[in-house]
Design a protein around this motif. Structure first.
Motif, PDB file in Angstrom:
ATOM      1  N   ARG A  51     -12.594  -0.225  -2.119  1.00 47.44           N
ATOM      2  CA  ARG A  51     -10.621  -1.620  -2.937  1.00 47.44           C
ATOM      3  C   ARG A  51      -9.866  -0.270  -1.936  1.00 47.44           C
ATOM      4  N   ALA A  52      -9.892   0.622  -2.171  1.00 44.30           N
ATOM      5  CA  ALA A  52      -8.592   1.350  -1.087  1.00 44.30           C
ATOM      6  C   ALA A  52      -8.861   0.534   0.435  1.00 44.30           C
ATOM      7  N   TRP A  53      -9.751   0.278   0.376  1.00 39.57           N
ATOM      8  CA  TRP A  53      -9.846   0.296   2.229  1.00 39.57           C
ATOM      9  C   TRP A  53     -10.430  -1.297   2.875  1.00 39.57           C
ATOM     10  N   LYS A  54     -10.751  -1.681   1.590  1.00 34.79           N
ATOM     11  CA  LYS A  54     -10.616  -3.613   1.841  1.00 34.79           C
ATOM     12  C   LYS A  54      -9.185  -3.800   1.740  1.00 34.79           C
ATOM     13  N   LYS A  55      -8.307  -3.991   1.006  1.00 41.05           N
ATOM     14  CA  LYS A  55      -6.846  -3.505   1.361  1.00 41.05           C
ATOM     15  C   LYS A  55      -5.787  -3.321   2.189  1.00 41.05           C
ATOM     16  N   VAL A  56      -6.601  -1.982   2.806  1.00 36.28           N
ATOM     17  CA  VAL A  56      -5.627  -2.064   4.542  1.00 36.28           C
ATOM     18  C   VAL A  56      -6.540  -2.864   4.945  1.00 36.28           C
TER      19      VAL A  56
ATOM     20  N   LEU B  81       6.358  -2.164  14.113  1.00 37.17           N
ATOM     21  CA  LEU B  81       4.719  -2.512  13.457  1.00 37.17           C
ATOM     22  C   LEU B  81       4.190  -0.902  13.598  1.00 37.17           C
ATOM     23  N   LYS B  82       4.129  -0.111  14.077  1.00 35.16           N
ATOM     24  CA  LYS B  82       3.587   1.306  13.507  1.00 35.16           C
ATOM     25  C   LYS B  82       4.049   2.262  11.997  1.00 35.16           C
ATOM     26  N   HIS B  83       5.155   2.188  11.912  1.00 31.17           N
ATOM     27  CA  HIS B  83       5.742   2.173  10.412  1.00 31.17           C
ATOM     28  C   HIS B  83       4.902   1.455   9.977  1.00 31.17           C
TER      29      HIS B  83
ATOM     30  N   ASN C 109      -0.281   4.708   3.455  1.00 29.06           N
ATOM     31  CA  ASN C 109       0.590   5.340   2.299  1.00 29.06           C
ATOM     32  C   ASN C 109       0.448   5.262   0.926  1.00 29.06           C
ATOM     33  N   ARG C 110       1.160   3.499   0.864  1.00 28.36           N
ATOM     34  CA  ARG C 110       1.383   3.221  -0.447  1.00 28.36           C
ATOM     35  C   ARG C 110       0.092   2.016  -0.406  1.00 28.36           C
ATOM     36  N   ILE C 111      -1.297   2.297  -0.399  1.00 22.13           N
ATOM     37  CA  ILE C 111      -1.950   2.532  -0.711  1.00 22.13           C
ATOM     38  C   ILE C 111      -3.190   3.482  -1.275  1.00 22.13           C
ATOM     39  N   ASN C 112      -2.507   4.932  -0.354  1.00 17.49           N
ATOM     40  CA  ASN C 112      -3.379   6.113  -0.748  1.00 17.49           C
ATOM     41  C   ASN C 112      -2.912   6.495  -2.368  1.00 17.49           C
ATOM     42  N   ALA C 113      -1.496   6.094  -2.434  1.00 15.46           N
ATOM     43  CA  ALA C 113      -0.447   6.403  -3.453  1.00 15.46           C
ATOM     44  C   ALA C 113      -1.296   5.370  -4.941  1.00 15.46           C
ATOM     45  N   GLU C 114      -1.605   4.473  -4.388  1.00 18.72           N
ATOM     46  CA  GLU C 114      -2.414   3.464  -5.547  1.00 18.72           C
ATOM     47  C   GLU C 114      -3.397   4.195  -5.648  1.00 18.72           C
ATOM     48  N   HIS C 115      -4.134   4.461  -5.200  1.00 17.18           N
ATOM     49  CA  HIS C 115      -5.807   5.103  -4.994  1.00 17.18           C
ATOM     50  C   HIS C 115      -5.652   6.726  -5.333  1.00 17.18           C
ATOM     51  N   PRO C 116      -5.432   7.470  -6.256  1.00 20.61           N
ATOM     52  CA  PRO C 116      -5.333   8.804  -5.651  1.00 20.61           C
ATOM     53  C   PRO C 116      -6.090   8.945  -6.056  1.00 20.61           C
ATOM     54  N   LYS C 117      -7.455   8.695  -6.889  1.00 24.59           N
ATOM     55  CA  LYS C 117      -8.570   9.117  -7.027  1.00 24.59           C
ATOM     56  C   LYS C 117      -9.347   9.482  -5.433  1.00 24.59           C
ATOM     57  N   MET C 118      -9.013   8.570  -4.817  1.00 23.24           N
ATOM     58  CA  MET C 118     -10.317   8.392  -3.780  1.00 23.24           C
ATOM     59  C   MET C 118      -9.427   9.729  -2.648  1.00 23.24           C
ATOM     60  N   LYS C 119     -10.248   9.685  -1.646  1.00 25.77           N
ATOM     61  CA  LYS C 119     -10.279  10.578  -0.152  1.00 25.77           C
ATOM     62  C   LYS C 119      -8.983   9.441   0.428  1.00 25.77           C
ATOM     63  N   ARG C 120      -7.780  10.712   1.100  1.00 25.82           N
ATOM     64  CA  ARG C 120      -6.835  10.037   1.692  1.00 25.82           C
ATOM     65  C   ARG C 120      -7.302   9.038   2.665  1.00 25.82           C
TER      66      ARG C 120
END
Length: 119
Positions: free
Chosen positions: A16-21, A42-44, A51-62
């Protein structure tokens, strides 16, 4: 200087994290970027989204984000990937190039060509 997102490649989302990105970054396909300040923004923005999606899914690989010039600085490549078993697994690649010039039709130029040819 104007920039253009000329290539966006996304890969099949593995979670799901990848899908969101991927869903977020797809809105930038074939977009003009007005100037260098906008390119930096745009880069930032993309880095913040990853980073936000990584934080939303802490159990998945970053997911890791990179933005760097390639092809002697003519292209800026932005990408996200996950290191899995020592190898990078790419989420997306976004290539941005500088616009060389802009063509604009001008009737006056055509009129002058016709007048010049008749003389």
């Amino acid at each position: 200087m104007i920039f253009f997102v000329y290539h966006l490649q996304t890969y099949s989302p593995k979670n799901r994290a990848w899908k969101k990105v991927i869903d977020y970054v797809e809105k930038y396909k074939y977009v003009l970027i007005k100037d260098e300040l906008s390119l930096d923004a745009l880069k930032h923005e993309l880095c913040d989204v990853v980073n936000r999606i990584n934080a939303e899914h802490p159990k998945m690989k970053r997911m890791q984000y990179t933005a760097e010039p390639i092809d002697n600085g003519r292209i800026t490549r932005i990408e996200a990937h996950v290191i899995s078993a020592g190898c990078p697994d790419t989420v997306f690649i976004l290539d941005i190039c500088k616009v060389r010039s802009i063509y604009q039709f001008n009737e006056q130029a055509n009129v002058l060509e016709k007048e010049g040819g008749e003389q």
